[in-house]
Motif scaffolding. Structure first.
Motif, PDB file in Angstrom:
ATOM      1  N   LEU A   6       0.589  -0.686   0.064  1.00  0.00           N
ATOM      2  CA  LEU A   6      -0.199  -0.584  -0.455  1.00  0.00           C
ATOM      3  C   LEU A   6       0.885   1.614   0.290  1.00  0.00           C
ATOM      4  CD1 LEU A   6      -2.923  -0.520   2.530  1.00  0.00           C
ATOM      5  CD2 LEU A   6      -2.685  -1.501   0.145  1.00  0.00           C
ATOM      6  N   ARG A   7       0.396   2.192  -0.838  1.00  0.00           N
ATOM      7  CA  ARG A   7       1.463   3.291  -0.800  1.00  0.00           C
ATOM      8  C   ARG A   7       0.727   4.652   0.044  1.00  0.00           C
ATOM      9  NH1 ARG A   7       1.926   0.188  -4.976  1.00  0.00           N
ATOM     10  NH2 ARG A   7       4.026  -0.205  -5.821  1.00  0.00           N
ATOM     11  N   CYS A   8       1.577   4.989   0.622  1.00  0.00           N
ATOM     12  CA  CYS A   8       1.029   7.392   1.018  1.00  0.00           C
ATOM     13  C   CYS A   8       1.832   8.153  -0.037  1.00  0.00           C
ATOM     14  CB  CYS A   8       1.033   6.638   2.295  1.00  0.00           C
ATOM     15  SG  CYS A   8       0.884   8.040   3.616  1.00  0.00           S
ATOM     16  N   SER A   9       1.305   8.973   0.348  1.00  0.00           N
ATOM     17  CA  SER A   9       2.035  10.929  -0.055  1.00  0.00           C
ATOM     18  C   SER A   9       1.955  11.253   1.062  1.00  0.00           C
ATOM     19  CB  SER A   9       1.529  11.221  -1.300  1.00  0.00           C
ATOM     20  OG  SER A   9       2.175  10.115  -2.463  1.00  0.00           O
ATOM     21  N   PRO A  10       2.640  11.469   1.722  1.00  0.00           N
ATOM     22  CA  PRO A  10       2.313  12.768   2.611  1.00  0.00           C
ATOM     23  C   PRO A  10       1.878  13.911   2.648  1.00  0.00           C
ATOM     24  CG  PRO A  10       4.074  13.601   3.248  1.00  0.00           C
ATOM     25  CD  PRO A  10       4.083  11.952   1.854  1.00  0.00           C
ATOM     26  N   LYS A  11       1.177  14.868   3.581  1.00  0.00           N
ATOM     27  CA  LYS A  11       0.436  16.332   3.187  1.00  0.00           C
ATOM     28  C   LYS A  11       1.432  16.672   2.791  1.00  0.00           C
ATOM     29  CE  LYS A  11      -1.582  19.724   5.720  1.00  0.00           C
ATOM     30  NZ  LYS A  11      -3.125  20.507   5.022  1.00  0.00           N
TER      31      LYS A  11
ATOM     32  N   SER B 245       6.237   7.302   1.481  1.00  0.00           N
ATOM     33  CA  SER B 245       5.754   5.692   2.406  1.00  0.00           C
ATOM     34  C   SER B 245       5.163   4.093   1.313  1.00  0.00           C
ATOM     35  CB  SER B 245       5.701   5.962   3.709  1.00  0.00           C
ATOM     36  OG  SER B 245       5.363   5.071   4.582  1.00  0.00           O
ATOM     37  N   GLU B 246       5.666   2.875   2.261  1.00  0.00           N
ATOM     38  CA  GLU B 246       4.886   1.989   1.865  1.00  0.00           C
ATOM     39  C   GLU B 246       4.594   1.449   3.375  1.00  0.00           C
ATOM     40  OE1 GLU B 246       6.388   1.289  -2.876  1.00  0.00           O
ATOM     41  OE2 GLU B 246       7.252  -0.313  -1.067  1.00  0.00           O
ATOM     42  N   LEU B 247       3.833   0.261   2.725  1.00  0.00           N
ATOM     43  CA  LEU B 247       3.162  -0.661   3.807  1.00  0.00           C
ATOM     44  C   LEU B 247       3.039  -1.779   2.758  1.00  0.00           C
ATOM     45  CD1 LEU B 247       2.448  -1.747   6.137  1.00  0.00           C
ATOM     46  CD2 LEU B 247      -0.046  -1.147   5.948  1.00  0.00           C
ATOM     47  N   ASN B 248       3.996  -2.717   3.730  1.00  0.00           N
ATOM     48  CA  ASN B 248       3.795  -4.636   3.449  1.00  0.00           C
ATOM     49  C   ASN B 248       2.955  -5.229   3.603  1.00  0.00           C
ATOM     50  OD1 ASN B 248       5.345  -3.675   0.267  1.00  0.00           O
ATOM     51  ND2 ASN B 248       7.290  -2.893   2.134  1.00  0.00           N
ATOM     52  N   VAL B 249       2.306  -5.936   3.173  1.00  0.00           N
ATOM     53  CA  VAL B 249       2.304  -7.090   4.729  1.00  0.00           C
ATOM     54  C   VAL B 249       2.519  -8.490   4.031  1.00  0.00           C
ATOM     55  CG1 VAL B 249       0.323  -8.057   6.111  1.00  0.00           C
ATOM     56  CG2 VAL B 249       0.361  -5.362   5.308  1.00  0.00           C
ATOM     57  N   ASN B 250       3.367  -9.587   4.174  1.00  0.00           N
ATOM     58  CA  ASN B 250       3.204 -10.596   3.626  1.00  0.00           C
ATOM     59  C   ASN B 250       2.612 -11.721   4.085  1.00  0.00           C
ATOM     60  OD1 ASN B 250       5.663  -9.680   2.140  1.00  0.00           O
ATOM     61  ND2 ASN B 250       6.625 -10.267   3.643  1.00  0.00           N
TER      62      ASN B 250
END
Lengths: 113, 113
Positions: free
Chosen positions: B21-26, B74-79
């Motif tokens: 999942l991806r996120c671009s901050p304010k 940022s990225e969040l990875n879940v395996n």
């Protein structure tokens, strides 16, 4: 671990009524935050409180930082239909002022026009 | 001024798969936190990234990992996805420094079949 308990769990009120909800903890918080979350959206910050006893308003919303540092209150005056949503209290645990926030389980507000 | 943006909006995976999942901050924010919000619950802190390093971590297994890039995104990875990983994943950003409030994106709804 630290927990935040919100009450009531849900409220169903008539448009124009005032609303009061609270948040309590068994341990001290140095910052209290109130967020509102609408369906399908992320939480939106309503009010931030940084000092014990502080009373802060944002339009029809008023929040207070409890003197004991273990509770906070949110009041909404003259409710309108767009006030519908889930209200969360949150805060950084202990004396930290870092990124980790602990959230309550939320108070769901429904307003009848 | 764009707020916190997350992608994708929705995602469906099966057990055992991996997801990013991806996120671009304010704009102007350099610190990113990730939260997991199960249905009917408040958000639960996963971890926080600052200066491309994980700074704090909540009570989540090592299957949850992340990354922050030089542009603060940022990225969040879940395996090895489990059915219980089905939730809304929220990204929050803030300006580094004490007392700065977090601003949330609208989240990624992850469903595991």
């Amino acid at each position: 671990g630290q927990q935040l308990n919100q009450s009531p769990q849900s409220m169903f009120i008539q448009e124009g009524e005032d609303v009061s909800m609270n948040c309590t903890s068994s341990s001290i918080f140095n910052t209290w935050l109130w967020y509102k979350q609408d369906p399908g959206e992320g939480p939106v910050l309503l009010i931030a409180l940084y000092k014990a006893g502080e009373l802060t308003s944002n339009g029809r919303l008023t929040a207070q930082f409890g003197i004991t540092r273990k509770d906070s209150f949110l009041n909404i005056s003259a409710s309108i239909p767009s006030d519908v949503g889930i209200y969360f209290c949150a805060g950084p645990p202990g004396s930290s002022n870092t990124g980790k926030l602990i959230f309550g389980q939320g108070t769901t507000l429904q307003v009848k026009p | 001024d764009a707020g916190v943006t997350q992608s994708p909006t929705h995602l469906i995976k099966t057990r055992g798969q991996q997801v990013t999942l991806r996120c671009s901050p304010k704009s102007g924010h350099d610190t990113v936190s990730w939260y997991q919000q199960a249905l009917g619950q408040g958000p639960q802190f996963i971890f926080q990234y600052y200066e491309e390093e994980e700074r704090q971590r909540g009570n989540f297994p090592d299957r949850f990992s992340g990354h922050q890039f030089p542009n603060y995104s940022s990225e969040l990875n879940v395996n090895a996805l489990l059915l219980g990983d089905s939730a809304l994943y929220l990204c929050a950003s803030r300006r580094g420094g004490a007392g700065q409030p977090q601003h949330f994106g609208d989240g990624t709804r992850l469903s595991i079949l």
